[in-house]
Design a protein around this motif. Structure first.
Motif, PDB file in Angstrom:
ATOM      1  N   ILE A 134      39.921  38.912  46.199  1.00 37.73           N
ATOM      2  CA  ILE A 134      41.357  39.231  46.206  1.00 37.73           C
ATOM      3  C   ILE A 134      41.905  39.282  44.786  1.00 37.73           C
ATOM      4  CG2 ILE A 134      43.630  38.362  46.897  1.00 37.73           C
ATOM      5  CD1 ILE A 134      42.243  37.245  49.424  1.00 37.73           C
ATOM      6  N   LEU A 135      41.583  38.271  43.983  1.00 34.32           N
ATOM      7  CA  LEU A 135      42.097  38.229  42.609  1.00 34.32           C
ATOM      8  C   LEU A 135      41.546  39.380  41.762  1.00 34.32           C
ATOM      9  CD1 LEU A 135      41.881  34.387  41.887  1.00 34.32           C
ATOM     10  CD2 LEU A 135      43.902  35.702  42.512  1.00 34.32           C
ATOM     11  N   THR A 136      40.285  39.736  41.971  1.00 37.17           N
ATOM     12  CA  THR A 136      39.676  40.821  41.196  1.00 37.17           C
ATOM     13  C   THR A 136      40.315  42.154  41.511  1.00 37.17           C
ATOM     14  OG1 THR A 136      37.580  39.595  41.215  1.00 37.17           O
ATOM     15  CG2 THR A 136      37.463  41.911  40.628  1.00 37.17           C
ATOM     16  N   SER A 137      40.802  42.319  42.734  1.00 39.03           N
ATOM     17  CA  SER A 137      41.378  43.602  43.150  1.00 39.03           C
ATOM     18  C   SER A 137      42.833  43.773  42.731  1.00 39.03           C
ATOM     19  CB  SER A 137      41.263  43.750  44.671  1.00 39.03           C
ATOM     20  OG  SER A 137      42.087  42.802  45.335  1.00 39.03           O
ATOM     21  N   LYS A 138      43.354  42.834  41.913  1.00 32.31           N
ATOM     22  CA  LYS A 138      44.758  42.916  41.482  1.00 32.31           C
ATOM     23  C   LYS A 138      44.810  43.046  39.960  1.00 32.31           C
ATOM     24  CE  LYS A 138      46.070  42.016  45.751  1.00 32.31           C
ATOM     25  NZ  LYS A 138      44.822  42.288  46.432  1.00 32.31           N
ATOM     26  N   PRO A 139      44.584  44.259  39.418  1.00 33.54           N
ATOM     27  CA  PRO A 139      44.497  44.422  37.964  1.00 33.54           C
ATOM     28  C   PRO A 139      45.788  44.120  37.220  1.00 33.54           C
ATOM     29  CG  PRO A 139      44.505  46.567  39.068  1.00 33.54           C
ATOM     30  CD  PRO A 139      44.359  45.538  40.137  1.00 33.54           C
ATOM     31  N   ALA A 140      46.939  44.195  37.885  1.00 29.27           N
ATOM     32  CA  ALA A 140      48.201  43.915  37.196  1.00 29.27           C
ATOM     33  C   ALA A 140      48.355  42.445  36.833  1.00 29.27           C
ATOM     34  CB  ALA A 140      49.389  44.358  38.056  1.00 29.27           C
ATOM     35  N   CYS A 141      47.496  41.582  37.372  1.00 31.13           N
ATOM     36  CA  CYS A 141      47.510  40.163  36.978  1.00 31.13           C
ATOM     37  C   CYS A 141      46.944  39.972  35.577  1.00 31.13           C
ATOM     38  CB  CYS A 141      46.705  39.326  37.967  1.00 31.13           C
ATOM     39  SG  CYS A 141      47.377  39.292  39.639  1.00 31.13           S
ATOM     40  N   MET A 142      46.194  40.986  35.079  1.00 32.16           N
ATOM     41  CA  MET A 142      45.622  40.962  33.719  1.00 32.16           C
ATOM     42  C   MET A 142      44.754  39.712  33.506  1.00 32.16           C
ATOM     43  SD  MET A 142      46.795  43.731  32.431  1.00 32.16           S
ATOM     44  CE  MET A 142      48.123  44.921  32.604  1.00 32.16           C
ATOM     45  N   LEU A 143      43.820  39.494  34.427  1.00 29.44           N
ATOM     46  CA  LEU A 143      42.980  38.298  34.362  1.00 29.44           C
ATOM     47  C   LEU A 143      41.596  38.626  33.823  1.00 29.44           C
ATOM     48  CD1 LEU A 143      43.830  36.752  37.855  1.00 29.44           C
ATOM     49  CD2 LEU A 143      44.814  36.135  35.642  1.00 29.44           C
ATOM     50  N   ARG A 144      41.084  37.742  32.979  1.00 26.26           N
ATOM     51  CA  ARG A 144      39.697  37.834  32.525  1.00 26.26           C
ATOM     52  C   ARG A 144      38.799  37.089  33.518  1.00 26.26           C
ATOM     53  NH1 ARG A 144      42.489  36.792  27.633  1.00 26.26           N
ATOM     54  NH2 ARG A 144      41.972  34.569  27.784  1.00 26.26           N
ATOM     55  N   LYS A 145      37.480  37.286  33.392  1.00 23.01           N
ATOM     56  CA  LYS A 145      36.550  36.693  34.343  1.00 23.01           C
ATOM     57  C   LYS A 145      36.677  35.172  34.373  1.00 23.01           C
ATOM     58  CE  LYS A 145      31.672  36.385  35.617  1.00 23.01           C
ATOM     59  NZ  LYS A 145      31.748  34.932  35.804  1.00 23.01           N
ATOM     60  N   MET A 146      36.792  34.546  33.212  1.00 22.26           N
ATOM     61  CA  MET A 146      36.918  33.088  33.156  1.00 22.26           C
ATOM     62  C   MET A 146      38.188  32.627  33.877  1.00 22.26           C
ATOM     63  SD  MET A 146      37.170  30.645  29.778  1.00 22.26           S
ATOM     64  CE  MET A 146      35.719  31.405  29.063  1.00 22.26           C
ATOM     65  N   GLU A 147      39.257  33.396  33.717  1.00 17.17           N
ATOM     66  CA  GLU A 147      40.523  33.042  34.365  1.00 17.17           C
ATOM     67  C   GLU A 147      40.439  33.239  35.880  1.00 17.17           C
ATOM     68  OE1 GLU A 147      43.408  34.279  30.599  1.00 17.17           O
ATOM     69  OE2 GLU A 147      42.927  35.748  32.153  1.00 17.17           O
ATOM     70  N   ILE A 148      39.751  34.297  36.312  1.00 13.55           N
ATOM     71  CA  ILE A 148      39.571  34.521  37.749  1.00 13.55           C
ATOM     72  C   ILE A 148      38.780  33.374  38.366  1.00 13.55           C
ATOM     73  CG2 ILE A 148      38.405  35.985  39.449  1.00 13.55           C
ATOM     74  CD1 ILE A 148      39.181  38.396  37.747  1.00 13.55           C
ATOM     75  N   ASP A 149      37.710  32.945  37.703  1.00  8.65           N
ATOM     76  CA  ASP A 149      36.905  31.835  38.210  1.00  8.65           C
ATOM     77  C   ASP A 149      37.727  30.551  38.292  1.00  8.65           C
ATOM     78  OD1 ASP A 149      34.748  33.522  38.390  1.00  8.65           O
ATOM     79  OD2 ASP A 149      33.857  32.911  36.488  1.00  8.65           O
ATOM     80  N   HIS A 150      38.551  30.312  37.259  1.00 13.13           N
ATOM     81  CA  HIS A 150      39.389  29.106  37.246  1.00 13.13           C
ATOM     82  C   HIS A 150      40.399  29.128  38.395  1.00 13.13           C
ATOM     83  CE1 HIS A 150      41.644  25.715  35.655  1.00 13.13           C
ATOM     84  NE2 HIS A 150      42.747  26.451  35.621  1.00 13.13           N
TER      85      HIS A 150
END
Length: 571
Positions: free
Chosen positions: A157-173
């Motif tokens: 879910i988080l990966t499919s939301k590019p407007a959140c501007m998240l890096r991989k480390m942030e997605i994992d956190h």
């Protein structure tokens, strides 16, 4: 009073889908939705023509709310998708894109809508029956004793939301925090009427995403760092803290008082109200209360009196916090300062303070954690708003999954797998089935091809960089090949994993391109189940949301196909 302007006759539109304006509008809407689909989606900035707030998003919940559509056909479509999103939070774009594709493809085959609707209902029942069967090769059981599947769901879910501007480390956190916050709201002991707890989001804009954290219990923001650390709090003999929760103003302002007030001659009205507040304070102290929380304002004199007696006071907690406070402490909101029963009190395990510059909080720690606080951080307001929507979607998906512990393979694999399954089933249908549906074999095959092509078009929408989408001829999964390499003879050199990540290129597979026309090759047998049902980074979709989205898309497309006329009031 006579009309300023003469009443206009209603506008009658027959066969609305046959008009170029409707087809163009539907095509434009479909293009907008497809461009917002998946991890590499293109963002949209939405605002009205008069200016005002600008929404930057790729999420259907925000986009359909801000997007203005005027034609009745599009209003039916968007309203149907919004209703689905309000119930399931996820798979809104999947539903909308599939619905648009079904309408476009069904209209292109020149079969009467009545026949198309009957066949599409049969195909929908085939899909739902297959997805709900044990033989389904594109669903994954969710074991709550193994957190990896939950991580995959949230990460997808988080990966499919590019407007959140998240890096991989942030997605994992954030994935770990989301699952942790959800598990804190799940009761340890299952009862007949078990109710999940609540996670309260504490906004922190302008901070690093990695600063986000979860606290068991509640964080109540205070205007300043007014409490010493550690706090000196009054406790009972059993070492718990009694809590009184007021949902009425304790400011002493006359405008906040309700009912009649009797004041004797020569006595100040303000002093009479303050005396009443101090009497409330004395009762609270005598009852051994250690924390007083008020939805509104507490009078400074009452605060000082309670502080001198080691009672912590927190005011201006706001209406949204009353319910989680009551749920966490077991206290009943007190709506009067004139009389209340000690049975309204709740209890806490401990009270602490948290400073997260520039904000300060009182941390209420419960005996049994069913309420928690997620301090959610992001770099600016736009990305924070998008992240909040993404978190709420992930939280709702986990809640749906605990009711039905299943997930579907994502990355376009469920769509292409279903298309392969429908093609295989429609090829082997007996003649009696066509008679039951009251259609010819040719009609059934045309509608089935259009149905499968619509499913595959959803998978194709994940590609935004002019690459090619392939599906294998064994499992029916979706594979993305980067642009400029489709002429290479050995496609296995270009792809490492399928869209969901469950299959890799070491297997001896053959592929076909998802064609833009119908009549795609049919698998010689029913698509197989992958040999392994576990991987570290699977892309998964919510089972309940996707099944509902599939039903809503087909039923809405059938409804729109069945429209014979529109009567539009012009006044």
């Amino acid at each position: 009073m006579s009309r300023v302007e003469a009443k206009k006759p209603s506008l009658y539109i027959s066969e609305p889908l046959s008009r170029d304006t409707v087809r163009r509008s539907l095509s434009v809407l479909s293009g907008i939705l497809k461009s917002c689909y998946g991890p590499t989606a293109r963002l949209k900035q939405l605002h009205n023509g008069m200016g005002g707030y600008v929404c930057t998003t790729s999420q259907s919940s925000a986009m359909l709310r801000c997007l203005s559509v005027s034609h009745p056909v599009l209003k039916v479509l968007t309203a149907s998708v919004q209703n689905h999103v309000s119930r399931f939070s996820d798979c809104g774009l999947f539903t909308a894109i599939l619905c648009c594709s079904l309408i476009e493809n069904f209209k292109s085959i020149n079969i009467l809508p009545f026949t198309v609707i009957k066949i599409s209902k049969h195909l929908l029942s085939l899909c739902i029956d297959y997805l709900q069967s044990e033989a389904c090769a594109c669903r994954v059981p969710v074991d709550f004793s193994n957190l990896e599947t939950l991580f995959c769901l949230v990460r997808s879910i988080l990966t499919s939301k590019p407007a959140c501007m998240l890096r991989k480390m942030e997605i994992d956190h954030l994935t770990r925090l989301t699952v942790k916050a959800f598990l804190l709201t799940v009761p340890c002991h299952v009862e007949t009427n078990t109710v999940l707890g609540k996670c309260v989001i504490v906004p922190m804009k302008g901070r690093r995403v990695l600063d986000s954290t979860v606290f068991p219990g509640l964080l109540l923001e205070t205007t300043e760092n007014q409490f010493p650390n550690p706090l000196s709090v009054k406790r009972t003999s059993s070492d718990i803290i009694k809590v009184a929760l007021f949902c009425v103003s304790m400011s002493g302002d006359l405008s906040d008082l309700e009912g009649s007030i009797t004041v004797h001659h020569g006595i100040s009205l303000e002093m009479s109200v303050l005396d009443q507040l101090l009497n409330v304070g004395k009762q609270l102290v005598n009852d051994g209360v250690g924390l007083v929380a008020c939805q509104k304002v507490i009078h400074p004199s009452l605060k000082q009196y309670l502080k001198e007696n080691h009672v912590v006071t927190v005011d201006r907690v706001g209406l949204p916090m009353i319910e989680p406070l009551s749920q966490m402490t077991g206290s009943l909101p007190i709506a009067s300062i004139h009389s209340f029963s000690p049975s309204c009190y709740g209890n806490l395990k401990d009270i602490g303070t948290v400073s997260f510059a520039p904000k300060h909080f009182v941390h209420l720690i419960p005996n049994d954690t069913l309420v928690c606080s997620l301090m959610l951080c992001n770099r600016n307001e736009t990305t924070w708003d998008e992240l909040k929507r993404a978190y709420e979607t992930a939280e709702h998906v986990l809640q749906l999954t605990i009711k039905e512990p299943l997930a579907l393979l994502g990355g376009g694999c469920t769509e292409t797998h279903l298309a392969s399954y429908i093609r295989h089933k429609s090829r082997d249908m007996p003649a009696s089935s066509f008679q039951a549906i009251d259609c010819s074999q040719t009609q059934f095959q045309l509608v089935a091809d259009a149905f499968c092509h619509s499913l595959e078009s959803v998978a194709s929408s994940l590609n935004h960089d002019d690459g090619d989408i392939f599906t294998d001829m064994v499992y029916g999964h979706c594979w993305l090949v980067p642009s400029g390499f489709s002429s290479v003879s050995s496609w296995s050199d270009l792809v490492s994993k399928c869209g969901c990540g469950i299959n890799n290129n070491t297997q001896n597979l053959s592929w076909r391109v998802l064609q833009s026309q119908f009549s795609s090759p049919v698998l010689q047998s029913c698509p197989k189940e992958p040999p392994v049902k576990a991987a570290d980074f699977l892309t998964l979709d919510c089972f309940a949301a996707k099944c509902s989205g599939l039903q809503v898309a087909v039923e809405t497309a059938n409804l729109i196909l069945d429209l014979s006329c529109i009567i539009d009031d012009q006044n």
